[in-house]
Design a protein around this motif. Sequence first.
Motif, mmCIF file in Angstrom:
data_model
loop_
_atom_site.group_PDB
_atom_site.id
_atom_site.type_symbol
_atom_site.label_atom_id
_atom_site.label_comp_id
_atom_site.label_asym_id
_atom_site.label_seq_id
_atom_site.Cartn_x
_atom_site.Cartn_y
_atom_site.Cartn_z
ATOM 1 N N ASP A 138 0.798 -1.237 0.000
ATOM 2 C CA ASP A 138 0.000 0.000 0.000
ATOM 3 C C ASP A 138 0.826 1.280 0.000
ATOM 4 N N ARG A 149 0.475 4.471 -2.326
ATOM 5 C CA ARG A 149 -0.722 5.327 -2.263
ATOM 6 C C ARG A 149 -0.426 6.725 -1.743
ATOM 7 N N CYS A 150 0.421 6.829 -0.716
ATOM 8 C CA CYS A 150 0.652 8.141 -0.080
ATOM 9 C C CYS A 150 1.970 8.781 -0.496
ATOM 10 N N GLU A 184 4.225 9.111 8.799
ATOM 11 C CA GLU A 184 3.053 9.558 9.555
ATOM 12 C C GLU A 184 3.011 11.066 9.474
ATOM 13 N N ARG A 185 1.813 11.586 9.279
ATOM 14 C CA ARG A 185 1.670 13.047 9.248
ATOM 15 C C ARG A 185 1.604 13.613 10.649
ATOM 16 N N THR A 198 4.989 10.317 -2.893
ATOM 17 C CA THR A 198 4.979 11.173 -4.084
ATOM 18 C C THR A 198 5.338 10.384 -5.333
ATOM 19 N N ARG A 226 6.123 15.293 7.759
ATOM 20 C CA ARG A 226 5.944 13.871 7.462
ATOM 21 C C ARG A 226 7.073 13.120 8.154
ATOM 22 N N LYS A 234 7.431 5.707 3.565
ATOM 23 C CA LYS A 234 6.365 5.445 4.535
ATOM 24 C C LYS A 234 6.462 6.472 5.654
#
Length: 206
Positions: free
Chosen positions: A28, A31-32, A99-100, A34, A105, A97
């Motif tokens: 996955d 997906r997030c 976390e915001r 760039t 990030r 990978k």
Amino acid sequence: APTASDALPAQRTLPALRKAAASCRGCDLYRCATQVVFGEGPEDAQVMLVGEQPGDHEDLEGRPFVGPAGKLLDDALAAVGLDRGTLYVTNAVKHFKFERRGTRRLHARPTQPEIRACSTWLRAEVDVLHPRMILCLGASAAQSFQGPSFRLTASRGEVFDDTPWAPWWMATYHPSALLRMPDKDARAAATEAFHADLRKLAQDLG
Ligand code: URA
Ligand code: SF4
């Protein structure tokens, strides 16, 4: 579910692999992030350096080790007389990978399933490049080859001969781990060990 192998190109060259990895849906993380951050370096490189995954800077630039960890790595390589331009530099996981936290990030550790999924690309890079020496930076990279039971604390700095991946294989500290160590003395000792491992690589490269 799609796997990384679904995206593998018929033609196994570094440019073909790099292009194909952009459409990977093997986990996955695409997906997030760039963009995919593939390995880079000459096709005839004898040494492959493997990090964990791109960080914030790498995600934005699309190139491995261009942020603070890359600066530490570049300085350490220069200190032992290794020219980064002659090395192939890549990561165990090819998408960032994180976390915001507000606008920031923050790096998040890849899971073993993510490392395993992305090992398809790392293996493909090894198969094309046939490096004489592989240096893993940190436990994630080492575990991509050796499996989740590999312990950096037990095996850091140990040369493994005649592995399935290269005749010379070693795992050392990750530059980011050195940057994060809060204790000054611990950091100095780990940095010295990191330099010693790079010196060993440079020596054995001949
Ligand atoms: N850390 C890594 O493991 N790889 C990079 O490319 C940058 C930071
Ligand atoms: Fe594919 Fe690796 Fe990206 Fe996951 S991290 S989508 S396996 S390239």
